[in-house]
Design a protein around this motif. Structure first.
Motif: not given
Length: 159
Positions: A7-19
């Motif tokens: 649950v903690v990993a799901t809540y705090f993992r982020c999405v990264m932008l590569s551009h």
């Protein structure tokens, strides 16, 4: 304990932008203390960031990270080097990496992904290698390919 970790990993993992950076990009001071979804375009510079955040949110994620507004003091060589060294770890622990391909139009032809300027950036390989899930978006922000598709294609080619 395993459920708590999940649950903690799901809540705090982020999405990264590569551009690839385009001219003027929004910096930390441009977005700090603001809701990116409600911001005016600031001459068009917020559109990429806002769309990226919307895709991350719509995919069920609460956190998104873009290198243009991360607050790294690029005039401080020590801070810059430490930040660059940690980039692999950030991408490795991300929930998802979204690759925005500005130079891949909606009607792209075969080979357009391979010819994209994104492939010529210094950190492209590291970001691609570190990320567990990568989604590629063309310049109109429609999804065009994912690492899952690439893995299936590779498997078919090797069999």
């Amino acid at each position: 304990m395993e459920r708590i970790t999940e649950v903690v990993a799901t809540y705090f993992r982020c999405v990264m932008l590569s551009h690839r950076w385009e001219g003027k990009e929004p910096l930390l001071q441009d977005i700090q203390d603001k809701i990116v979804y409600k911001m005016n375009s600031l001459g068009g510079i917020v559109i990429k960031l806002r769309t990226f955040c919307e895709i991350a949110r719509d995919a069920g994620h609460r956190w998104a990270w873009s290198d243009t507004c991360c607050g790294i003091d690029k005039s401080n060589n020590v801070e810059l080097q430490e930040s660059l060294n940690s980039i692999f770890v950030w991408y490795r622990h991300s929930a998802l990496t979204i690759v925005y391909l500005l130079d891949v139009p909606p009607s792209f032809k075969s080979g357009a992904l391979a010819k994209s300027e994104w492939n010529r950036r210094g950190w492209t390989f590291q970001e691609f290698l570190a990320s567990k899930v990568v989604l590629f978006y063309r310049n109109d922000w429609l999804h065009c390919i994912s690492t899952i598709t690439l893995q299936i294609t590779k498997s078919l080619l090797l069999s």
